[in-house]
Enzyme design. Structure first.
Site, PDB file in Angstrom:
ATOM      1  N   HIS A  33      -6.777 -23.524 -17.580  1.00 16.38           N
ATOM      2  CA  HIS A  33      -7.278 -22.229 -17.510  1.00 16.38           C
ATOM      3  C   HIS A  33      -6.411 -21.343 -16.548  1.00 16.38           C
ATOM      4  CE1 HIS A  33     -10.196 -18.932 -17.495  1.00 16.38           C
ATOM      5  NE2 HIS A  33     -10.273 -19.125 -16.149  1.00 16.38           N
ATOM      6  N   ASP A  58      -8.558 -14.427 -17.426  1.00 15.21           N
ATOM      7  CA  ASP A  58     -10.032 -14.705 -17.150  1.00 15.21           C
ATOM      8  C   ASP A  58     -11.101 -13.694 -17.463  1.00 15.21           C
ATOM      9  OD1 ASP A  58     -12.107 -17.094 -15.830  1.00 15.21           O
ATOM     10  OD2 ASP A  58     -12.407 -15.167 -14.743  1.00 15.21           O
TER      11      ASP A  58
END
Length: 353
Positions: free
Chosen positions: A332, A104
């Site tokens: 994610h 991320d």
């Protein structure tokens, strides 16, 4: 689950207190950098696997998170300061070099660390986001930051919305107020809504999201990652009827407890520096990443989806890209959704160095 045999230590790095979780007492160091809105505990699956593989795995609470310092000035979270904190952790633990791994927002920190300090970071793994140069986020239409990020953000969002990073950075604190109003609901819906367990719209079923024409990619970004005026970011997310199998209640509680203790202001301050990061990285633009590198993405991961142009052109800027992996049925939260695959890929990459 929390591990009693991990070493937990607080060190001084770049003038700040940085809390780390360490697994393994010897072997080459691997520094793990988390993203938003997590902590060093994000790497709980990787810490033991790396230690068992003969490495000294060190997961940071990045500045602004967990038990690390939370500087007041937003500019203290610019990427050069975050890289300096990573360098400081390596030095404080008595090492001269480390491999750096980021997920991320931790991914552009890791890429930038390897790009600007190859003397310290001898290899790099970016998870979710590939190398984006001074633009950092590897966004479509401008994957390597030829123009200011705020300009790219505006073009992506259109007239009736703002890109989520601009929403997070809004000086009025609107994102902080939204999240703090019900932090548990926000974190829970964020983990679920950005995972592969949340259902796709019917029209997206069977579509290869990792290779979309630019026109459709921008439409997807506007629907999935932009905030329409008068709404909040939570309108893009879904709250689960039950937690997905990869996310147990104790793990979720750990993340929420850490964020409730420290609050959201410091984590959100990272996003205020997009244009400043672009400016301070200007001297490096045009120079390649020279150390061995790997990218890991997910076919349902928002970062992997929007960064396809950067991924397809990585060899222009990353001169020793040894592997690029897209994990199927993966959203994610890649190190947690598919830890076995991530661990295998990491260990294979590390053994090849």
């Amino acid at each position: 689950m929390p591990r009693s045999d991990w070493e937990e230590r607080t060190v001084q790095a770049n003038g700040n207190r940085v809390h780390v979780r360490i697994a393994g007492t010897s072997g080459p160091m691997v520094l793990l950098c988390h993203g938003f809105p997590e902590s060093s505990y994000s790497w709980h699956h990787q810490l033991d696997a790396l230690a068992a593989g003969g490495y000294r795995a060190v997961a940071m609470d990045m500045p602004g998170y967990g038990r690390s310092s939370k500087p007041i000035q937003p500019s203290d979270y610019r990427v050069t300061e975050l890289v300096a904190a990573c360098v400081g952790v390596v030095e404080a633990l008595g090492e001269a070099q480390s491999v750096v791994v980021g997920h991320d927002f931790g991914a552009p920190v890791a890429w930038t660390a390897a790009w600007t300090r190859p003397d310290v970071f001898r290899a790099v793994v970016g998870i979710s986001l590939p190398f984006g140069a001074r633009g950092m986020a590897a966004l479509p239409g401008d994957p390597f930051g030829d123009q200011r990020p705020s300009v790219t953000h505006s073009a992506l969002a259109g007239d009736d919305a703002v890109f989520y990073q601009e929403y997070f950075a809004d000086p009025s604190g609107v994102a902080e107020k939204e999240m703090e109003a019900d932090l548990r609901a926000f974190v829970t819906s964020g983990f679920y809504g950005l995972s592969a367990d949340s259902p796709l719209p019917p029209e997206m079923e069977g579509v290869d999201l990792t290779n979309l024409p630019l026109e459709f990619l921008i439409q997807w970004i506007r629907a999935a990652m932009c905030v329409h005026h008068g709404e909040g970011f939570a309108s893009n997310l879904q709250y689960p009827d039950q937690l997905p199998p990869w996310l147990d209640q104790e793990t979720l509680d750990i993340f929420i407890d850490e964020l409730e203790t420290g609050g959201m202001r410091a984590p959100l301050a990272w996003y205020t520096n997009a244009d400043l990061n672009w400016e301070v990285l200007g001297p490096y633009q045009g120079t390649p990443v020279t150390v061995p590198a790997m990218f890991i993405g997910g076919d349902r991961d928002v970062g992997t989806i929007w960064s396809q142009e950067a991924r397809f052109r990585q060899d222009e800027y990353v001169k020793d890209l040894r592997r690029s992996v897209i994990i199927p049925n993966c959203g994610h939260w890649i190190p947690q959704e598919h830890p076995e695959v991530v661990n295998t890929e990491l260990l294979t990459f590390l053994k090849g160095l």
